[in-house]
Write an enzyme that holds these catalytic residues in place. Structure first.
Site, PDB file in Angstrom:
ATOM      1  CD  GLU A 107      -3.618  -6.048   3.103  1.00  0.00           C
ATOM      2  OE1 GLU A 107      -4.496  -5.326   3.594  1.00  0.00           O
ATOM      3  OE2 GLU A 107      -2.390  -5.823   3.199  1.00  0.00           O
ATOM      4  CD  GLU A 123      -3.177  -1.070   1.992  1.00  0.00           C
ATOM      5  OE1 GLU A 123      -3.249  -0.174   2.853  1.00  0.00           O
ATOM      6  OE2 GLU A 123      -4.090  -1.915   1.830  1.00  0.00           O
TER       7      GLU A 123
END
Ligand code: AHR
Length: 494
Positions: free
Chosen positions: A297, A173
């Site tokens: 995820e 991220e």
């Protein structure tokens, strides 16, 4: 009457076993308590790993585990987690609950956990706050068999042989907690960092994964693929199913009405659009689908269980989660030409966990049972299949009543996984085959009310049972699928 059409003569992509992967972060009680209790714990363990949890994960067929984060990965300095435990640095876990991280679970412990489970390893490196040298030395430490400073250090720390690193993520991220980078900047950083994720001569080639988009950020995918596409094996995608409209009100894991149930499922289906649209961008740069879409995820994210640490992300898991799991896993199977790995978040005690623990107690969630029922899709070949469905739900939140995918294993056994998303209505389904005829069918079912879940006092409220209602009539498999249920059928053909 719904009809499921299966064409055994139209094999499609291979379903990588890694689609059934999981994710474990230094977050709340995932690693500590959930997986690792230490050698001196009264909880039965092997080299510190909980025996009950490891046995359950083997039974579920966990194929790959991602570690150490998540956001934690871009603050993790791997050297803090090696060497004698009493000398390891105690640090602050800034992301997750502000607790002390004593680094007693580090590289050697992760590798030992994967050894015990028998799963592949997916290490996520630090780009946000780490250096190229640090990342490069971690890879050298883990994978080099010869004489070098890092290989020697690993040997000094008790592991003569190199470890196997199957997958390596270059940052996490990085558009957010991993450094708030712009796509162009990250893409250049990715090119630089990945250069030093070396493939040492006798180690199997490491599969390198670039940080991909947050849900529907198509520009990120476009930019990173354009600048760095040819330097990567995989591009990640993160998408969580959050019923509420704000982070402050995500919705309760167990207290929800039918409208919220349908909102959750409708949002889970957004994954299909994400795979299509990110996949279409990837196709422009990589028409031969060499770069895997790695959904590392995914899962439900609700308000934390009342009374628990808000930074620990502990939530219960109901039949609604089982439906979300079935929707996603069927989608991943159907798109296994591009989706090469998926890692639900997270393994134990965090978000859509497959296992919850409390002291020495452990329970298996409805999501666990879905993974186990789908297990035989791993390494099977997707078959062409389609189902006649109707839209159900509320005015604003509509989903198909049924979801399915079908595969054939190397021994010819066909696996059909089907879920009825309606919390109230049963649907009759006839399964027909374009060619060939079924000789024998056996099944399993997971069913309950949409709120049904397991607790430490009643750990077996939701569990699988044999499903004997699927009957062969001529060449058709005829059954009625109860409301809020997941069914797996194993079919052998004549
Ligand atoms: O899974 C919890 C967190 O969600 C991860 O650390 C991060 O990558 C994502 O935002």
């Amino acid at each position: 009457m719904a009809k499921l059409y299966v064409n055994p003569n139209n094999p499609k992509s291979k379903i990588n076993k890694e689609l059934y992967g999981n994710f474990s972060e230094h977050l709340g009680r995932c690693i500590y308590e959930g997986l690792y209790v230490g050698e001196d714990s009264p909880i039965p363990n092997t080299n510190g790993m909980r025996n009950d949890v490891v046995a359950a994960l083997k039974e579920m067929g966990l194929p790959v585990l991602r570690w150490p984060g998540g956001c934690f990965a871009d603050e993790y300095h791997w050297m803090d987690g090696i060497g004698p435990k009493e000398q390891r640095k105690k640090i602050l876990n800034t992301h997750w609950g502000g607790v002390v991280e004593d680094n007693s679970f580090g590289t050697h412990e992760f590798m030992e956990l994967c050894r015990q489970i028998g799963c592949k390893t997916y290490i996520n490196g630090n780009v946000g706050s780490g250096t190229v040298q640090e990342m490069s030395e971690w890879v050298e430490y883990m994978t080099f068999s010869g004489v070098s400073p890092m290989a020697d250090l690993r040997k000094k720390n008790g592991h003569e042989e190199p470890y196997t690193v199957n997958y390596f993520g270059v940052g996490n991220e990085n558009w957010g907690c991993g450094g708030n980078m712009r796509a162009e900047y990250y893409a250049d950083e990715y090119r630089r960092y990945q250069t030093y994720v070396r493939n040492y001569y006798d180690h199997k080639r490491i599969y390198k994964i670039a940080c991909g988009p947050n849900s529907g950020d198509y520009e990120w995918t476009d930019t990173v693929m354009k600048i760095a596409g040819k330097y990567m094996d995989g591009l990640s995608l993160h998408h969580y199913t959050i019923p509420g409209d704000t982070w402050e009100h995500k919705g309760s894991a167990t207290q929800f009405n039918e409208a919220e149930y349908y909102t959750t499922l409708r949002k889970a289906y957004y994954m299909e659009e994400l795979i299509h649209r990110h996949g279409a961008i990837m196709d422009r740069y990589d028409p031969n689908k060499k770069v895997g879409l790695i959904i590392d995820e995914w899962g439900t994210w609700f308000d934390v269980e009342p009374g628990t640490n808000p930074g620990f992300l502990y939530q219960q898991n109901t039949m609604r989660d089982a439906m979300v799991a079935a929707i996603n896993l069927n989608l991943f199977n159907k798109h296994s030409d591009r989706v090469k790995m998926a890692n639900i978040a997270q393994l134990v005690n965090v978000l859509q966990a497959v296992i919850l623990t409390e002291g020495e107690k452990m329970l298996l969630t409805p999501t666990y049972h879905v993974f186990k029922m789908f297990r035989d899709h791993q390494e099977a070949t997707l078959l062409d299949s389609s189902l006649t469905t109707e839209q159900i739900g509320t005015e604003t939140d509509k989903v198909p009543n049924l979801t399915e995918s079908v595969s054939v294993a190397a021994d010819g056994t066909i696996l059909i996984t089907l879920a009825n998303l309606s919390p109230t209505t049963a649907y009759p389904v006839d399964t027909v085959f374009a060619e060939g005829a079924p000789a024998c069918v056996t099944g399993k079912i997971l069913t309950g009310t949409m709120h049904a879940h397991n607790t430490f006092d009643a750990p077996e409220t939701v569990k699988t049972a044999d499903f004997t209602e699927a009957k062969l009539e001529a060449d058709t498999i005829r059954m009625t699928v109860p409301p809020c249920s997941v069914i797996s059928l194993k079919v052998t053909m004549k």
